[in-house]
Write a protein that holds these residues in place. Structure first.
Motif, mmCIF file in Angstrom:
data_model
loop_
_atom_site.group_PDB
_atom_site.id
_atom_site.type_symbol
_atom_site.label_atom_id
_atom_site.label_comp_id
_atom_site.label_asym_id
_atom_site.label_seq_id
_atom_site.Cartn_x
_atom_site.Cartn_y
_atom_site.Cartn_z
ATOM 1 N N SER A 6 50.239 30.306 46.395
ATOM 2 C CA SER A 6 50.944 30.497 45.026
ATOM 3 C C SER A 6 52.091 32.021 45.667
ATOM 4 O O SER A 6 53.007 31.801 45.622
ATOM 5 C CB SER A 6 49.432 31.396 43.834
ATOM 6 O OG SER A 6 49.470 32.703 44.151
ATOM 7 N N PHE A 7 52.009 32.431 46.463
ATOM 8 C CA PHE A 7 52.985 33.538 46.955
ATOM 9 C C PHE A 7 53.592 33.173 47.229
ATOM 10 O O PHE A 7 55.219 33.451 47.248
ATOM 11 C CB PHE A 7 51.961 35.004 47.663
ATOM 12 C CG PHE A 7 53.229 35.348 48.182
ATOM 13 C CD1 PHE A 7 53.951 36.730 47.660
ATOM 14 C CD2 PHE A 7 53.631 35.349 49.595
ATOM 15 C CE1 PHE A 7 54.780 37.295 48.059
ATOM 16 C CE2 PHE A 7 55.086 36.183 49.845
ATOM 17 C CZ PHE A 7 54.573 37.384 49.438
ATOM 18 N N ILE A 8 53.160 32.033 48.225
ATOM 19 C CA ILE A 8 54.590 30.715 49.548
ATOM 20 C C ILE A 8 55.429 30.198 47.908
ATOM 21 O O ILE A 8 56.395 30.292 48.061
ATOM 22 C CB ILE A 8 53.702 30.104 50.259
ATOM 23 C CG1 ILE A 8 53.042 31.108 51.526
ATOM 24 C CG2 ILE A 8 54.635 29.298 50.817
ATOM 25 C CD1 ILE A 8 52.090 30.811 52.708
ATOM 26 N N ALA A 9 54.822 29.568 47.337
ATOM 27 C CA ALA A 9 55.517 29.115 46.483
ATOM 28 C C ALA A 9 56.123 29.453 45.555
ATOM 29 O O ALA A 9 57.004 29.570 45.746
ATOM 30 C CB ALA A 9 54.517 27.922 45.254
ATOM 31 N N GLU A 10 56.075 30.604 45.355
ATOM 32 C CA GLU A 10 57.190 31.554 44.894
ATOM 33 C C GLU A 10 57.546 31.955 45.389
ATOM 34 O O GLU A 10 59.314 31.848 44.887
ATOM 35 C CB GLU A 10 56.014 32.928 43.574
ATOM 36 C CG GLU A 10 54.688 32.512 42.601
ATOM 37 C CD GLU A 10 54.627 34.008 42.499
ATOM 38 O OE1 GLU A 10 54.894 34.794 42.752
ATOM 39 O OE2 GLU A 10 53.326 33.358 42.273
#
Length: 145
Positions: free
Chosen positions: A16-20
């Motif tokens: 989720s951090f990578i996607a954000e």
């Protein structure tokens, strides 16, 4: 000299951090290319023992100072728009992400070359160590490859 940026975070780097991080760049319309490297923990087998996790430690002050120098050299060498680096500390389980390098530029070649060089320099120059933890709870220091 630029401000020292903390590249370290406790535990794995979440998808989720990578996607954000990727999504935040959609407003930067001068960027034509992104290059992303994700380092994932492998469930290697050594002497019939399977790796279940790696515990990362670092000499943080030295690593961050060296990373600042690497960052400045990469920006001087390549025409980048931005660069983001995140490295795990502590325990990261097999299958989880431990390193996230994200470079952006107008053209793909610059982003690709810069990303590859950053990854190699992190592995070869920064005082970061990984201790492999096996399923039987025994452990050994990892050799970078």
């Amino acid at each position: 000299m630029n401000k020292i940026k903390n590249i370290f975070q406790k535990g794995p780097i979440l998808p989720s951090f990578i996607a954000e991080s990727i999504a935040k760049h959609s407003t930067k319309t001068g960027i034509g290319a992104h290059q992303i490297f994700l380092g994932q923990i492998r469930a290697d087998e050594t002497d019939n023992k399977k790796v279940k996790a790696i515990e990362y430690t670092a000499y943080e002050d030295v690593a961050l100072t060296q990373m600042t120098t690497i960052r400045e050299e990469i920006f001087a060498k390549y025409n980048l728009t931005c660069m983001h680096i995140h490295h795990s500390l502590g325990i990261v389980n097999a299958g989880e992400i431990c390193l996230f390098v994200f470079t952006s530029s107008k053209h793909r070649n610059e982003a690709t070359l810069a990303c590859n060089e950053v990854v190699e320099r992190i592995k070869n120059e920064l005082p970061i160590w990984g201790r492999e933890i096996f399923e039987d709870e025994s452990h050994q220091w990892k050799i970078n490859q």
